[in-house]
Motif scaffolding. Structure first.
Motif, short mmCIF file in Angstrom:
data_model
loop_
_atom_site.label_atom_id
_atom_site.label_comp_id
_atom_site.label_asym_id
_atom_site.label_seq_id
_atom_site.Cartn_x
_atom_site.Cartn_y
_atom_site.Cartn_z
N ARG A 1 -7.65 3.85 17.51
CA ARG A 1 -8.72 2.79 17.34
C ARG A 1 -9.85 3.43 16.77
NH1 ARG A 1 -6.77 -1.68 19.39
NH2 ARG A 1 -5.12 -1.25 20.99
N ASP B 1 -5.30 -4.46 15.09
CA ASP B 1 -6.54 -3.74 15.66
C ASP B 1 -6.75 -2.29 15.72
OD1 ASP B 1 -7.42 -6.51 16.12
OD2 ASP B 1 -6.53 -6.17 18.31
N TYR B 2 -5.94 -1.66 15.23
CA TYR B 2 -6.09 -0.04 15.24
C TYR B 2 -6.88 0.01 13.69
CZ TYR B 2 -3.05 0.35 19.10
OH TYR B 2 -2.28 0.30 20.27
N ARG B 3 -7.38 1.19 13.80
CA ARG B 3 -8.18 1.62 12.56
C ARG B 3 -7.54 2.63 11.61
NH1 ARG B 3 -14.51 4.14 12.81
NH2 ARG B 3 -14.80 3.92 10.67
N THR B 4 -6.85 3.61 12.21
CA THR B 4 -6.45 4.53 11.25
C THR B 4 -4.89 4.84 11.90
OG1 THR B 4 -8.53 5.77 11.13
CG2 THR B 4 -6.63 6.97 10.50
N PRO C 1 -6.44 3.78 6.06
CA PRO C 1 -6.79 2.88 6.97
C PRO C 1 -5.74 2.11 7.50
CG PRO C 1 -8.26 3.31 4.93
CD PRO C 1 -6.96 3.92 4.89
#
Length: 183
Positions: free
Chosen positions: A183, A55-58, A12
């Motif tokens: 994202r 703001d990215y997820r992974t 994450p």
């Protein structure tokens, strides 16, 4: 001839940033680097990691271990220039290929972003040294160092790769670490 090993690990982004990004700790290293203020992918002027990447997820960490053979390591012992030449012909080529793969992947994954393995090398001489804007902003990607990431810890803890150094010649291997964010 060199060989390579590739390792990939997903995390994450929040964990990655909080566990490995320490710009204040690494700021002095950038100040003493010959690329400081000489390359658009290097400080000063790089956005904080949280601002650009938060703001990215992974994040997919990609480590490529470039293992030198006996002949390359012996050739690199001749001089610092010889070592630089061997590194350029092997590690340098792998690092550029890794960036190309990730930039192509960005085209297939909308909204994704790449953190490069090392400084930008898109132009023979960066336009920053003559006070001009980047000639290839669509290809410019920042490195882990530009953001203040602890690359040694990332390589070891997440990819199981120890970063090696040699006083002369080349170490047994070099490691290129890049990241691909979605994202």
């Amino acid at each position: 001839m060199h060989t390579t090993e590739v390792r990939v690990k997903a995390l994450p982004v929040r964990e990655w940033l909080s566990s490995y990004c320490f710009p204040d700790l690494f700021r002095d290293s950038c100040l003493h680097c010959p690329d400081y203020n000489m390359n658009w992918s290097c400080p000063p002027g790089v956005l904080p990691a949280e601002e650009l990447l938060g703001d990215y997820r992974t994040v997919y960490l990609v480590g490529v271990k470039v293992i030198y053979d006996r002949v390359q390591r012996e050739r690199a012992l001749a001089s610092a220039q010889a070592a630089d030449q061997v590194r350029s012909e092997s590690y340098g080529v792998v690092k550029k290929a890794l960036l190309e793969v990730l930039l192509n992947l960005e085209q297939s994954v909308p909204g994704s972003y790449t953190v490069a393995a090392g400084r930008c090398e898109q132009c023979e001489k960066c336009s920053r040294v003559i006070g001009r804007i980047c000639r290839r902003p669509e290809r410019l990607r920042y490195s882990f160092s530009a953001f203040g990431f602890d690359l040694t810890a990332i390589a070891w803890e997440q990819l199981g790769l120890e970063l090696l150094w040699a006083k002369e010649g080349l170490p047994e291997y070099n490691v290129a670490v890049a990241a691909f964010l979605t994202r």
